[in-house]
Design an enzyme around this catalytic site. Structure first.
Site, mmCIF file in Angstrom:
data_model
loop_
_atom_site.group_PDB
_atom_site.id
_atom_site.type_symbol
_atom_site.label_atom_id
_atom_site.label_comp_id
_atom_site.label_asym_id
_atom_site.label_seq_id
_atom_site.Cartn_x
_atom_site.Cartn_y
_atom_site.Cartn_z
ATOM 1 N N HIS A 66 -0.169 -0.886 2.527
ATOM 2 C CA HIS A 66 -1.200 -1.815 2.997
ATOM 3 C C HIS A 66 -0.730 -2.464 4.288
ATOM 4 O O HIS A 66 0.442 -2.364 4.658
ATOM 5 C CB HIS A 66 -1.567 -2.853 1.934
ATOM 6 N N HIS A 68 -0.422 -5.587 5.285
ATOM 7 C CA HIS A 68 0.224 -6.902 5.359
ATOM 8 C C HIS A 68 1.437 -6.779 6.288
ATOM 9 O O HIS A 68 2.185 -5.803 6.208
ATOM 10 C CB HIS A 68 0.718 -7.338 3.972
ATOM 11 N N ASP A 70 4.380 -7.994 6.440
ATOM 12 C CA ASP A 70 5.755 -7.776 5.955
ATOM 13 C C ASP A 70 6.026 -6.302 5.655
ATOM 14 O O ASP A 70 7.174 -5.880 5.631
ATOM 15 C CB ASP A 70 6.091 -8.659 4.735
ATOM 16 N N HIS A 71 4.967 -5.510 5.472
ATOM 17 C CA HIS A 71 5.129 -4.089 5.147
ATOM 18 C C HIS A 71 5.032 -3.176 6.370
ATOM 19 O O HIS A 71 5.317 -1.982 6.261
ATOM 20 C CB HIS A 71 4.094 -3.673 4.090
ATOM 21 N N HIS A 156 -4.738 -5.981 -4.744
ATOM 22 C CA HIS A 156 -3.974 -6.984 -3.988
ATOM 23 C C HIS A 156 -4.979 -7.796 -3.167
ATOM 24 O O HIS A 156 -4.761 -8.098 -2.003
ATOM 25 C CB HIS A 156 -2.984 -6.212 -3.107
ATOM 26 N N ASP A 179 2.434 -3.830 -3.258
ATOM 27 C CA ASP A 179 2.056 -5.141 -3.801
ATOM 28 C C ASP A 179 0.775 -4.994 -4.613
ATOM 29 O O ASP A 179 -0.262 -4.570 -4.085
ATOM 30 C CB ASP A 179 1.782 -6.137 -2.655
ATOM 31 N N HIS A 243 11.245 -6.266 -3.399
ATOM 32 C CA HIS A 243 10.360 -7.295 -2.805
ATOM 33 C C HIS A 243 10.406 -8.541 -3.689
ATOM 34 O O HIS A 243 9.399 -9.116 -4.040
ATOM 35 C CB HIS A 243 8.945 -6.694 -2.748
#
Ligand SMILES: [Zn+2]
Ligand SMILES: [Zn+2]
Length: 279
Positions: A66, A68, A70-71, A156, A179, A243
């Site tokens: 995804h 986001h 942080d990914h 998510h 996530d 994570h």
């Protein structure tokens, strides 16, 4: 080196958006024989790939769960390092949810000046990074070399769609689902797998922290207990936690394992960055 058979899953980044001196942002490397597949590109991923014995030019593909930050925040480093190390001859394959093509295009746009400088300075570089993006819909299946990949929708919200992955190679299976809260998609991907890798939060600890934005994470992540329950329900042979929020110290690993172990009798893996799981 790793030759031919089996599969190895390396937790290249076990951190979360919360900065941590010892944990890179979320990413996991799958080595299936000579086929190296990177799942997500969190903070510091290229350093951790080096630690895991590979480099961007050796990646058969990058797959993204995804968008986001942080990914995906270190995808730009993967793109540039792949481009420079292949001297412009390699094509980086990227698979991800709808929006991935635009994300890559804008990354390249942000790198435009650097790309221009390097083309001007290095004769072998005549064009910018070559990236082949395939946008996925949940349920798609495809192959990366001799690794069979199946996908499913995870949950998510409000991030949508989010995509979980199941990889199969020479009879070994791994589910890397990103996530998500427990859902049918995760159950399908993790059914009877050799390892189920789940991003987790410690619900009991986070609930005690009086911070609105930390409380928000509880409604769209699996807790440790839920991950363990999913592993039991799906018959996963190993459960790997990553994570982790809040990140445990090594002294706290036994407590995390004990908590998961109340709901799951298989092997539970928790560790530092570069923890390796051989299947
Ligand atoms: Zn996320
Ligand atoms: Zn995340």
């Amino acid at each position: 080196m790793y030759y031919g058979v089996g599969m190895e899953v390396i937790l290249t980044g076990t951190g979360s958006p919360i900065p941590d001196a010892n944990r890179a942002g979320p990413s996991t490397l799958l080595k299936a024989g000579d086929t190296h597949i990177l799942v997500d590109c969190g903070r510091g991923v290229v350093m951790r790939l080096a630690g895991a014995g590979t480099m961007p030019p050796f990646l058969a593909a990058v797959v993204i769960t995804h968008l986001h930050s942080d990914h995906v925040c270190a995808l730009n480093d993967v793109l540039t390092t792949h481009w420079v190390m292949t001297q412009g001859n390699g094509v980086l394959k990227v698979y991800g949810p709808p929006g991935t093509a635009e994300f890559v295009e804008r990354q390249l746009h942000a790198l435009e000046r650097d790309i221009g400088y390097r083309i001007a300075h290095h004769e072998p570089l005549t064009e910018g990074p070559r990236v082949q993006v395939t946008e996925l819909n949940p349920g798609d299946s495809f192959a990366i070399n001799d690794v069979q990949v199946t996908t499913a929708a995870t949950m998510h919200e409000p991030v949508a769609p989010t995509i979980g992955f199941r990889f199969e190679h020479e009879g070994k299976t791994a589910a890397l689902v990103g996530d998500t809260i427990p859902c049918d998609g995760v159950d399908a991907l993790a059914a009877d797998v050799d390892v189920y890798v789940q991003t987790v939060v410690r619900r009991d600890i986070v609930e005690q922290i009086p911070n609105v934005m930390l409380q928000d994470i509880l409604d769209y992540h699996s807790g440790v207990v839920e991950a363990a329950q999913t592993a039991t329900r799906t018959g996963a042979r190993r459960l790997a936690l990553t994570h982790m929020v809040p990140a445990p110290t090594p002294e706290q690993y036994p407590e995390w394992i004990a908590r998961a172990g109340e709901h799951y009798s298989g092997e539970i893996i928790i560790g530092d960055d570069l923890t390796s799981i051989s299947l």
